[in-house]
Scaffold this active site. Structure first.
Site, PDB file in Angstrom:
ATOM      1  CG  LEU A 636      -1.586   1.311   1.630  1.00 34.44           C
ATOM      2  CD1 LEU A 636      -2.662   1.568   0.264  1.00 34.44           C
ATOM      3  CD2 LEU A 636      -2.308   1.448   2.943  1.00 34.44           C
ATOM      4  CG  ASP A 637       2.746   4.748   2.415  1.00 39.71           C
ATOM      5  OD1 ASP A 637       3.923   5.195   1.751  1.00 39.71           O
ATOM      6  OD2 ASP A 637       2.475   5.744   3.160  1.00 39.71           O
ATOM      7  N   PRO A 638       4.953   1.640   1.070  1.00 37.85           N
ATOM      8  CG  PRO A 638       6.872   0.739   0.472  1.00 37.85           C
ATOM      9  CD  PRO A 638       5.982   0.909   1.655  1.00 37.85           C
ATOM     10  CG  ASP A 641       2.675   4.875  -1.939  1.00 33.41           C
ATOM     11  OD1 ASP A 641       3.045   3.694  -2.347  1.00 33.41           O
ATOM     12  OD2 ASP A 641       3.595   5.314  -0.974  1.00 33.41           O
TER      13      ASP A 641
END
Length: 958
Positions: A636-638, A641
């Site tokens: 997700l993050d990273p 994004d």
């Protein structure tokens, strides 16, 4: 040079014809041959010899039997008129001519057969045919192996494959453009088999060309560029048809300029899906452009560059193709007519297709017309070579005359029922010439005739050595007297090799590809579930907590659970990595380099959802040399994004815009109704990383200045209130080093670049309180030694406050706490978290680890609670007309109360998609890589939408 080669070839053919005729004057009389009917395909209307060729043979004293067929393009009476005998029984013929393969049950023993057998590569489907030929003592001559002294084929349908293919693709192009909203003169061109002969087809194409010359082509589609690969008969046949249109040839190096500008009319243009811009470009729509691309134009040595045709023939593995970079991006239509040998560089790979089929903002689109945009420059491919998985890797099966076209998109989907939708139109019919059967028969028969005079003397009952065949005929004989000839003994070796490969492939298909998942925590379930959908993937889940792996194995049948502690059992790790095709590490990022080293040694690919640390980066060259992909940052993050940011930047750049600022926020949160604790936060796994992140330093660009935040609490002084989603009470603080992303993302024009962490308002104030008390200190504390005396949370707080006596009234303790924190709200937060209670502390040496364990139990999700993921990109864009756009890219994803959490879905699914892309050959980059190229991030975003992870944009113009 080309003209001299053509003269030389024509001279050789005439010489062979003359010599054969002289030699055969007294040897052909009394010979009987047969032309069998074609029964491999309902569309097959060709014959190996035309009536005119039959007449010549009969005049030379040959009896010709023609097996009746109402499907043959030349009717039976044409052969009768030439003197042939029409009869079903062809057993009296010593030589039998055909075009395509003969059914095994119709083979006649002790005969000489001539046809395209498709056995020279030990093609599995035709091995029963070869076995029957050997068993029945048949002499087999394959037209494909009739070659001259230079190894060039002398008998082929190639030219008419090119002619028919070009007619077909022009027909398909008209339908495809119409489906995209553009009527063109190509609409009046039909498929090749609709015409009596190529002359009729050419007239239809000339008519379309006349309309094009008068300006009937929509300016909205821009200049059309046709790329012809190779210069042989296939390519020349296609180009002859192409030349009926108003055209101009350009060299490969001019393609980019032509594709972008053309050359005649000045028009204003608009940017796809954006307000119109005032600018003019040059565009010519009264002609189309052609380009012949030969090997020297796109093949070059991997080391040192350059091209040597002899070296390339002998060592194709030393060469790479630059076709996908230098030619294909500027092609509207590719007409592929090259022969591709196994091991040679491919023209277009699966990743190439993703790059070429990405959505494009075409600079020629006129806003005034209001016409829909083309999805991308490449519109169609006519793969006349029809070699599945060959030079065009993503075409793994041929189309047919019944279903001549398919739309292939960047997600590897094929649609044969519609001309509308994403993708490139592909025509890859493997028997194109049969669409022009009379001319193909005439052309082929005239080429075959001089060699037929020699072949007719064959008697399969006699040893091959007793025949005095010409070199061309002798070298084309695959089997004779019950065995393979010396030139083709390799087929047996190749066959055994293919059988081993097939056994391996069958085993691979049955056992499938193996994926090893290290870690069985919360995000592993959606990852395993996604990969488990493919029955050809064998999943192994390894965890140091056996019960976690067992849960997944019980939920997903066939999943193999393994007990493994990576640090304690490196031998077991190596043992289970070795047979895997891809390893997924869901372990703490500090262990990734340990796993990566084992993967490199085993030549196994690795995928992680974590940031790429320095230890992993240092392994790039080793991974590259081992041919291993180590793909990081696909969570997700990273992860997501990156995908959303890069897609936006790519689209903006294509449309002529510049990125002036980029601010990104992302956070995993409890759903608002579940955020009733002082931190406004809950943990679905260990909160240690969450707490450590609040102590980390940070760097980012703001108005071209580098802003640095010191570690150990400075972040909580850089908190911003955020209102981009007014329904949520959000705040955020900077995350790590954002300055590196100006280079990584290629946004060098950005004055502001910042990435940050999202939380609900109240989180940072509570964290400041915990920091102030020293509860986030990662260093050992005497009171928390595991072997020390028991201690309660209340006593620990007294110690941290520096009170000499922990025997203090509760209200006085709260007053002391308020004095230290200078905040009544802070006292309430400490009290609400239960940190003033007499509960015993589980001492884990450091305040940070002790608090981490406590909060993981105190603030975990209840059974019916759900989490929330919010991601926001704020992108400032400057457009060529000096207007500015503030674009917001948003992801709001809720977890399922009785299913996967939002965090598990948004980490597990993109990681699983990346694994599947490596398994399927969609990701072919090697070394340590990030998901920063369009061939990776665009398909991932499309497939995430299928899993319910969707994004929406907002936009404000200044």
């Amino acid at each position: 040079m080309k003209i001299l080669q053509l003269y030389k070839r024509e001279f050789n053919v005439k010489l062979v014809t003359h010599m054969s005729s002289v030699r055969c004057i007294n040897t052909l009389k009394g010979k009987t041959i047969a032309i069998r009917r074609e029964d491999q395909s309902v569309w097959e209307r060709r014959a190996p010899l035309a009536p005119s060729n039959v007449r010549q043979l009969i005049r030379a004293g040959v009896k010709v039997i023609v097996q009746p067929s109402n499907r043959r393009a030349y009717p039976a009476q044409s052969y009768q008129a030439a003197g042939a005998v029409l009869q079903e029984d062809i057993s009296s013929a010593s030589v039998i001519f055909g075009v395509k393969q003969v059914p095994v049950d119709q083979l006649i023993s002790n005969k000489t057969y001539c046809f395209f057998s498709h056995t020279i590569k030990a093609q599995e489907s035709n091995m029963p045919l070869l076995d029957a030929i050997l068993e029945k003592n048949i002499r087999l001559l394959d037209y494909e192996k009739l070659t001259d002294v230079n190894g060039q084929r002398v008998v082929a349908f190639g030219k008419y494959a090119g002619v028919a293919g070009m007619v077909n693709i022009l027909h398909g192009l008209g339908l495809r453009l119409l489906a995209l909203g553009h009527h063109t003169p190509f609409m009046h061109i039909g498929p090749a088999h609709n015409y009596r002969d190529s002359a009729m087809a050419r007239q239809a194409i000339r008519d379309a060309g006349y309309e094009i010359a008068l300006g009937a082509m929509p300016k909205s589609i821009g200049p059309l560029t046709f790329i012809f690969t190779g210069s042989g008969n296939v390519s020349q046949g296609g180009q002859e048809v192409f030349q009926e249109l108003p055209h101009e040839y350009v060299p490969p190096e001019m393609l980019k300029k032509v594709a972008e500008h053309g050359g005649k009319h000045r028009i204003s243009y608009g940017v796809y899906n954006r307000p119109p811009l005032e600018k003019t470009i040059v565009l010519d729509t009264t002609k189309i452009y052609g380009c012949e691309v030969r090997r020297r134009h796109h093949l070059e040595r991997k080391e040192g560059g350059g091209f040597d045709p002899d070296e390339c023939d002998k060592h194709p593995e030393r060469y790479i193709s630059t076709f996908s970079k230098k030619v294909a991006p500027y092609a509207s239509v590719i007409v592929n007519g090259i022969y591709w040998a196994v091991g040679s560089p491919k023209l277009l790979t699966i990743p190439d297709a993703k790059y070429l089929l990405r959505p494009a903002y075409a600079p020629w689109l006129p806003a005034s017309i209001g016409a829909p945009a083309l999805p991308h420059r490449m519109l169609a491919i006519c793969d006349i070579s029809a070699d599945p998985g060959g030079s065009i890797e993503f075409m793994n099966e041929c189309t047919t005359i019944d279903t001549p076209f398919c739309l292939y998109d960047a997600d590897r989907n094929k649609d044969t029922k519609s001309f509308k939708g994403p993708g490139v139109l592909v025509c890859s019919i493997d028997n194109m010439p049969t669409q022009l059967p009379k001319e193909s028969t005439d052309f082929f028969g005239n080429l075959l005739y001089p060699y037929a005079l020699d072949i007719i003397r064959s008697d399969a009952r006699l040893p091959l050595e007793e025949h005095n065949f010409s070199a061309a005929v002798h070298d084309a004989i695959i089997a004779s007297n019950g065995r393979l000839t010396s030139n083709f003994e390799y087929i047996q070796e190749l066959r055994l090799l293919n059988q081993r490969c097939k056994h391996k492939a069958d085993k691979s298909e049955a056992q499938t590809k193996t994926v090893l998942v290290l870690g069985a925590g919360h995000v592993s379930a959606p990852l395993v579930e996604y990969l488990h959908r493919d029955s050809n993937i064998h999943l192994i889940v390894a965890s140091q907590l056996k019960e976690e792996a067992d849960v997944l194995a019980n939920k997903f049948p066939g999943v193999e659970p393994v007990l493994l502690n990576v640090l304690e059992r490196p031998d077991t790790l190596s043992e289970i990595v070795k047979p895997a095709d891809v390893v997924v590490s869901l372990l703490p990022y500090s262990l990734h380099h340990v796993v990566a080293n084992v993967c490199i040694e085993a030549k196994t690919h690795l995928v992680t959802a974590s940031y790429t640390n320095e230890e992993i980066k240092a392994l790039h060259e080793e991974a590259l040399a081992a041919g291993v992909t180590i793909l990081n940052e696909v969570g997700l993050d990273p992860g997501i994004d990156h995908l959303l940011a890069l897609e936006c930047f790519d689209n903006v750049r294509q449309a002529g815009g510049k990125i002036e600022s980029f601010v990104s926020w992302c956070g995993g949160l409890p759903a608002p109704e579940c955020s009733y604790n002082p931190l406004r936060y809950k943990f679905s796994w260990s909160p240690r990383g969450v707490l450590l992140n609040t102590l980390a330093p940070a760097r980012f660009y703001r108005d071209r200045q580098v802003i640095e935040i010191e570690p150990d609490g400075g972040l909580m002084s850089a908190v911003q209130d955020l209102d981009f989603l007014p329904g949520f009470a959000l705040e955020g603080f900077p995350n790590r080093d954002s300055t590196i992303y100006r280079d990584l993302y290629g946004i060098h024009t950005a004055n502001t670049v910042q990435r940050g962490t999202l939380r609900f308002k109240g989180f940072c104030n509570t964290i400041r309180v915990l920091q102030c008390l020293g509860l986030t200190d990662p260093n050992p504390h005497p009171s928390l030694h595991p072997n020390g005396p028991d201690i309660t949370w209340r006593v620990l707080i007294c110690n941290l406050l520096g009170l000499a006596n922990d025997n203090i009234f509760y209200e006085n303790l709260k007053r002391k706490l308020a004095e230290m924190l200078d905040s009544e709200e802070g006292v309430q937060a400490v009290e609400a978290l239960g940190l003033l209670k007499e509960d015993l502390v589980l001492k884990l040496s450091t305040p940070l680890d002790t608090l981490t364990h406590y909060l993981s139990k105190k603030l975990c999700y209840d059974q019916n609670e759900r989490d929330l993921v919010i991601l926001r990109h704020d992108v400032g864009i400057l457009w060529p007309d000096n207007r500015r756009e503030n674009r917001g890219i948003n992801l709001v994803l809720y977890g399922e109360t009785r299913g996967y959490s939002a965090m598990a879905r948004s980490v597990g699914y993109p990681t699983a998609i990346a694994v599947k892309m490596i398994l399927d050959g969609e990701i072919q980059q090697r070394g340590v890589i990030l998901p920063f190229t369009p061939d990776i991030y665009r398909p991932m975003l499309n497939r995430l939408k299928t899993e319910g992870i969707e994004f929406f944009e907002t936009s404000n113009w200044i």
